[in-house]
Motif scaffolding. Structure first.
Motif, PDB file in Angstrom:
ATOM      1  N   HIS A   1       0.823  -1.206   0.000  1.00 57.26           N
ATOM      2  CA  HIS A   1       0.000   0.000   0.000  1.00 57.26           C
ATOM      3  C   HIS A   1       0.860   1.261   0.000  1.00 57.26           C
ATOM      4  O   HIS A   1       0.507   2.268  -0.615  1.00 57.26           O
TER       5      HIS A   1
ATOM      6  N   LYS B   1       3.635   1.944  -1.448  1.00 52.72           N
ATOM      7  CA  LYS B   1       4.289   2.299  -2.709  1.00 52.72           C
ATOM      8  C   LYS B   1       3.620   3.492  -3.387  1.00 52.72           C
ATOM      9  O   LYS B   1       4.278   4.256  -4.105  1.00 52.72           O
ATOM     10  N   ALA B   2       2.328   3.630  -3.196  1.00 51.07           N
ATOM     11  CA  ALA B   2       1.599   4.723  -3.838  1.00 51.07           C
ATOM     12  C   ALA B   2       1.976   6.087  -3.262  1.00 51.07           C
ATOM     13  O   ALA B   2       1.674   7.120  -3.862  1.00 51.07           O
ATOM     14  N   TYR B   3       2.645   6.094  -2.093  1.00 53.07           N
ATOM     15  CA  TYR B   3       2.929   7.350  -1.395  1.00 53.07           C
ATOM     16  C   TYR B   3       4.416   7.685  -1.341  1.00 53.07           C
ATOM     17  O   TYR B   3       4.789   8.723  -0.813  1.00 53.07           O
TER      18      TYR B   3
ATOM     19  N   ASP C   1      -4.817   9.235   4.390  1.00 52.32           N
ATOM     20  CA  ASP C   1      -4.893   8.752   3.012  1.00 52.32           C
ATOM     21  C   ASP C   1      -5.373   7.304   2.955  1.00 52.32           C
ATOM     22  O   ASP C   1      -6.078   6.912   2.026  1.00 52.32           O
TER      23      ASP C   1
END
Length: 376
Positions: A26, A28-30, A147
């Motif tokens: 999860h 990785k998106a941030y 988020d």
């Protein structure tokens, strides 16, 4: 007058067993570098389950929460997390509020993994700031909600039953406080661009109602799952209510007397060992007494509280002796001009709050005695 209404919620809310091990996926998106603030008791589990999932391209630094969501603690993490892409909070309410405040002050994303279903902290754009002596300081309104919130049912099924019950207590207040705000069209807990709070929405109120209905249906049954550290459908439903619905319902629907009275109760030294939700539920009963709510409604909430193991009376909460001067200070603090008690659809004074506290404690002692006599 231009009235602005609104609803707020986390970007994503996931309910999943063993979600902790997917944290790196999860994340990785941030970004590539994560700054993780977590409670002491779960450090090794995070190290083995979460950090082991970070690839060579990813970096995770694990730090232990200092124990108090204070300006001093937040500043420490702000200084340490500057070089990281996002912040992760793993733990109880104060840990999560610290992580959210740190991310807010740095302008970075924040991911939340609650280990307790005991407060609204995981999903809200609010951090409750305390003084170092554990007395309430202020609400810090954040620029956005988390988020991502990962509700790991494996972890939450292992939480102490007392903390689970405290979450139910906090969630029980959501509907009744939102009901008061909605009736008066007072403020919710979302900060508008003009620096003023927004007004409650129909969907915010509907979520608050669903929170109460879900707790009423499933919380007692879910208690047995927590007591035995197992995952059941009733537990999953209650987690959704106490973590997500309670938070979104409170933030978008608004708070009223129950939480303000809780804030006043932080002044009482004897109650420092009581959980947030345990004090909130006493504040809720006091609000219902102030409203002259039907006795059937009060009895229904009492039955839920007893079924999940919540304390009822001030003595149950840890009070050794009732001192009038001390509790008049509680009432004064609850009526602070900036607190949510003024969202009630009638004028609230310290005298009204004090009288309601005294009457509520007497009522709860009586109802508790009736319940015990019925059992025997």
């Amino acid at each position: 007058m231009n009235i602005v209404k609104g609803i707020a919620s986390p970007g994503k809310f996931l309910v999943q067993a063993d979600a902790l091990q997917d944290l790196a996926i999860h994340g990785k998106a941030y970004g590539a570098a994560a700054y993780l603030i977590c409670d002491q008791f779960i450090v090794e589990r995070v190290r083995t389950k979460a950090l082991s999932g970070f690839s060579n391209e990813q970096q995770g630094e694990l730090v232990v929460f200092g124990g108090q969501c204070s300006d001093r603690e937040i500043d420490k993490h702000v200084q340490a997390a500057r070089a990281f892409d996002y912040v992760v909070g793993i733990g109880g309410g104060k840990t999560l509020d610290t992580a959210k405040a740190t991310a807010h002050l740095l302008g970075k994303p924040v991911l939340i993994v609650p280990t307790l279903a005991s407060t609204d902290a995981p999903c809200t754009a609010i951090s409750v700031i305390y003084n170092d002596d554990d007395t309430f300081n202020r609400y810090l309104f954040l620029s956005r909600n988390p988020d991502l919130v990962l509700a790991d049912t494996r972890i939450l099924a292992e939480q102490p039953a007392r903390f689970f019950a405290a979450g139910v207590g906090d969630g029980l207040a959501t509907y009744f406080e939102a009901r008061a705000c909605f009736a008066a069209q007072r403020d919710n807990l979302i900060l508008g661009t003009d620096g003023k709070m927004l007004k409650p929405t129909l969907i915010g109120f509907a979520i608050a109602q669903t929170c109460y209905e879900t707790i009423r249906k499933y919380a007692a049954q879910a208690t047995y799952a927590v007591q035995n550290n197992v995952i059941t459908a009733a537990l999953e439903n209650t987690i959704e209510a106490t973590i997500y619905m309670s938070a979104v319902g409170a933030e978008s629907g608004g708070c009223a007397a129950a939480h303000a009275i809780h804030n006043g109760m932080t002044l009482v030294h004897d109650l420092h060992g009581a959980q947030h939700g345990e004090k909130v539920v006493f504040g809720l009963f006091t609000q219902l007494v102030m409203e002259a709510a039907p006795v059937e409604e009060i009895e229904e909430v009492v039955a839920i509280a007893i079924a999940v193991g919540l304390p009822l009376t001030l003595e149950d909460l840890g009070l050794k002796s009732f001192l009038e001067q001390e509790w008049r200070k509680v009432a004064e603090a609850a009526c602070d001009k900036n607190d949510t008690i003024h969202n009630m659809p009638f004028t609230v004074t310290p005298e009204l709050v004090y009288d309601a506290i005294v009457a509520t404690d007497a009522l709860l002692r009586s109802l508790k005695k009736q319940k015990l006599n019925a059992v025997h």
